[in-house]
Scaffold this motif. Structure first.
Motif, PDB file in Angstrom:
ATOM      1  N   VAL A 144      39.254  39.348  54.384  1.00 47.79           N
ATOM      2  CA  VAL A 144      40.666  38.510  53.164  1.00 47.79           C
ATOM      3  C   VAL A 144      38.898  38.929  51.825  1.00 47.79           C
ATOM      4  O   VAL A 144      37.871  38.983  52.218  1.00 47.79           O
ATOM      5  CB  VAL A 144      39.727  37.118  52.385  1.00 47.79           C
ATOM      6  N   ALA A 149      39.406  35.034  47.948  1.00 46.32           N
ATOM      7  CA  ALA A 149      39.168  34.034  48.361  1.00 46.32           C
ATOM      8  C   ALA A 149      38.376  33.085  47.247  1.00 46.32           C
ATOM      9  O   ALA A 149      38.416  31.676  47.857  1.00 46.32           O
ATOM     10  CB  ALA A 149      37.685  33.886  49.254  1.00 46.32           C
ATOM     11  N   SER A 152      40.967  31.120  45.883  1.00 52.49           N
ATOM     12  CA  SER A 152      41.446  29.932  46.810  1.00 52.49           C
ATOM     13  C   SER A 152      40.280  28.665  46.091  1.00 52.49           C
ATOM     14  O   SER A 152      41.155  27.833  47.192  1.00 52.49           O
ATOM     15  CB  SER A 152      41.614  30.558  47.977  1.00 52.49           C
ATOM     16  N   GLN A 153      39.169  28.998  46.248  1.00 56.95           N
ATOM     17  CA  GLN A 153      38.902  27.745  46.601  1.00 56.95           C
ATOM     18  C   GLN A 153      37.817  26.711  44.895  1.00 56.95           C
ATOM     19  O   GLN A 153      38.033  25.817  44.717  1.00 56.95           O
ATOM     20  CB  GLN A 153      36.809  27.948  46.666  1.00 56.95           C
ATOM     21  N   ARG A 180      48.555  33.866  40.604  1.00 55.03           N
ATOM     22  CA  ARG A 180      48.898  32.650  41.595  1.00 55.03           C
ATOM     23  C   ARG A 180      50.448  32.559  42.462  1.00 55.03           C
ATOM     24  O   ARG A 180      51.826  33.522  40.938  1.00 55.03           O
ATOM     25  CB  ARG A 180      48.837  31.439  40.920  1.00 55.03           C
ATOM     26  N   GLY A 184      50.533  32.649  48.226  1.00 60.55           N
ATOM     27  CA  GLY A 184      49.133  32.740  47.551  1.00 60.55           C
ATOM     28  C   GLY A 184      48.702  33.335  46.563  1.00 60.55           C
ATOM     29  O   GLY A 184      48.806  32.918  45.297  1.00 60.55           O
ATOM     30  N   TRP A 185      47.949  34.624  46.530  1.00 60.46           N
ATOM     31  CA  TRP A 185      47.053  35.880  45.009  1.00 60.46           C
ATOM     32  C   TRP A 185      48.060  36.457  45.138  1.00 60.46           C
ATOM     33  O   TRP A 185      48.008  37.717  46.436  1.00 60.46           O
ATOM     34  CB  TRP A 185      45.978  35.636  45.597  1.00 60.46           C
ATOM     35  N   GLY A 331      41.531  29.754  53.130  1.00 56.71           N
ATOM     36  CA  GLY A 331      43.018  29.309  52.210  1.00 56.71           C
ATOM     37  C   GLY A 331      42.915  27.714  52.635  1.00 56.71           C
ATOM     38  O   GLY A 331      42.461  27.037  53.017  1.00 56.71           O
TER      39      GLY A 331
END
Length: 561
Positions: A144, A149, A152-153, A180, A184-185, A331
């Motif tokens: 990833v 990452a 996502s946080q 977004r 996901g992204w 994720g």
């Protein structure tokens, strides 16, 4: 449970200077792995005389005795086939595998592994990372990109919105623009500076101190001294992220150096301008709703300030930017099937605030010294002066002379949001915010703004006598936000009123209450808020007596009103 449910999931952020790992079991919350009691593992590797590869703190200690067998930054050697350590070459993949194997020992058996990498790493570099994972024996490995990452946080981003990630680690700076999506992204754009990171800022400080020549030693004693000097300079740079000045020990006969934050900022600003220019160029023409700051180097207040000035957007930083990538790499947790419907309870008139689980990692007290404290143990909650759409400033939501308040009191009526953007909050703060070290957006980081569902939460930092103080500004669609925050302070066991004094400044005015909380921490609170409130106090690691908090308010904030 379906096939998507992994029992033990591991994410590893293999960094230039440090490696961070997070483990999730049965879809629960991710937790950081600890290495020798710390959530970060130095990525350094030392080849012992018996050929054993030692990593982490043990490698750093060994480097002082035998620096020729030491590789401090294996990630930077990813393009090399092998590295000479002592009298023998070692494949780069084996150096990386040694670090990952140390993580594997802490995580034990895992069913799924996620490894992160810079967004601009091409296939051959990713192949080295995968080869190292195979050498460890990990099954089911996924890669990833670090910015994905990190996003996502971050805060929960609505579908279709675009955010930017600014990631400055030990050796590189990466930027990515992400949209977004339901899955996901999507990475819309990315860029990187492979020659600019926290260590390059260390080098600038070395040159400023005129001791960079000591880093070129060739004999064993000189290299040991160089390692110690590098660590002292790095520690000094990190101290200046929290304090206005620091002393850096230098090898005799050179006198120790006294360095201020202003000096450091002047020497690194040209280098940081390259990174901010890259960010501005990457997001050019794209309407981004937020900029996330990731990586330990972003603790430097100058970075947030420069980005805010260049983009006109207050960046968002979490309390532990070093851990963001590892925690976000896993994720969202898988959703277990729901077999029953639960009827929601009838809400009470003024609910006791329900704390949301912070997105930033909750780290034990033993490791909090790694991060710049962002909370407050001494705080003041204040009412803004009359502004259009606000209530009568003389109306109190809580009695001024009682230390308890009935939770069954009717809630204040909802009112329009005081401000719709961070920029409006900064404008309201006026010169007080401009006089601060830096202001950042803290929504989505487990802050008070998240706990009480504020629309915006901006935190500005000041420094006085080596102590960091924070002025916070929050706005909300509902007057209950500030009411709930005050109520929690009132309901703390042992809370007592000490005095009442008038406070004003930075757009706020009203009476105040000094409250001594359990454990000796002092809290100053004030209510009578509508849709805007603020609080001020010292950082949680250095709680200050109320007299010092008030003196800091008078000197740092009120004069700039």
């Amino acid at each position: 449970m379906g096939s998507f449910w992994f029992v033990r999931e591991l994410a590893v952020d293999f960094g230039t200077s440090n490696t961070v790992a997070a483990l999730r079991v049965n879809g629960g919350p991710a937790r950081l792995l600890l290495f020798d009691g710390w959530p970060v593992l130095p990525s350094a590797v030392l080849r012992g005389r018996d050929g054993t590869l030692v990593v982490g703190q043990a490698a750093l200690r060994g480097a002082r005795l035998d620096p020729a067998r030491f590789e401090p930054y294996p990630k930077e050697r990813v393009d090399d086939n092998e590295v000479l350590l002592g009298d023998a070459p070692v494949p780069v993949r084996s150096l990386i595998a040694a670090v990952l194997r140390r993580v594997a020992a802490e995580a034990q058996s895992v069913d799924r592994v996620v490894l992160t990498h810079p967004a601009n790493w091409y296939h051959s570099r990713r192949s080295v990372l995968l080869a190292a994972a195979r050498e460890v024996g990990w099954p089911n490995v996924h890669l990833v990109a670090e910015p994905v990452a990190a996003a996502s946080q971050g805060m929960e981003v609505p579908l279709g919105q675009v955010v930017a990630v600014f990631d400055m680690g030990g050796g590189t700076t990466d930027v990515a623009v992400l949209r977004r999506t339901g899955a996901g992204w999507d990475v819309l754009a990315e860029a990187g500076l492979p020659d600019l990171g926290g260590r390059d800022l260390d080098q600038l400080l070395l040159e400023h101190l005129r001791v960079e020549h000591l880093m070129r030693a060739t004999d064993a004693d000189g290299r040991r001294a160089a390692r110690a000097l590098a660590e002292d300079v790095r520690a000094g740079k990190e101290a200046l992220s929290q304090y206005a000045q620091t002393d850096i020990p230098l090898p005799p006969p050179i006198p120790d150096a006294h360095v201020t934050r202003a000096e450091l900022e002047r020497m690194v600003e040209p280098a940081l301008s390259r990174a901010v220019d890259m960010l501005a160029s990457t997001v050019s023409g794209t309407p981004v709703s937020a900029v996330y700051l990731v990586g330990g180097a972003t603790r430097m207040p100058l970075i947030a300030r420069m980005i805010s000035q260049r983009l006109g957007l207050v960046p968002t930083i979490v309390d532990a930017p070093e851990t963001t990538v590892a925690l976000g790499a896993l994720g969202p947790a898988p959703i277990a099937p729901q077999w029953t419907n639960v009827t929601p309870p009838t809400p009470v008139s003024v609910p006791k605030p329900q704390r949301k689980v912070p997105k930033a990692a909750i780290i034990t007290a033993a490791v909090t010294v790694l991060v710049v404290a962002g909370g407050v143990t001494a705080a003041v909650l204040l009412r803004p002066t009359n502004t259009p759409g606000t209530a009568d400033p003389t109306r109190n939501l809580l009695p001024a002379t009682s230390s308890t308040t009935s939770s069954s009191s009717p809630p204040p009526k909802p009112v329009p949001a005081a401000f719709n953007s961070d920029e409006q909050l900064i404008k309201f703060a006026g010169p007080a915010a401009r006089a601060s070290d830096a202001c950042v957006n803290t929504k989505g980081t487990g802050s008070q703004g998240d706990m009480y569902e504020a629309r915006n939460h901006v935190r500005c930092r000041f420094t006085k006598n080596g102590i960091a103080y924070y002025a916070n500004y929050m706005s909300s669609d509902n007057a209950a936000t500030c009411h709930q925050l005050n109520q929690e302070l009132l309901e703390a066991p042992g809370a007592q009123f000490v005095s009442q004094q008038p406070w004003s400044g930075a757009g706020f005015t009203g009476k105040s209450h000094d409250v001594t909380a359990p454990g000796g921490n002092t809290v100053l609170w004030y209510t009578d808020t509508n849709s805007l409130c603020g609080f001020f106090g010292s950082d949680s690691e250095h709680p200050q007596p109320m007299a010092d908090v008030r003196a800091a308010w008078e000197e740092l904030v009120k004069p700039h009103d």
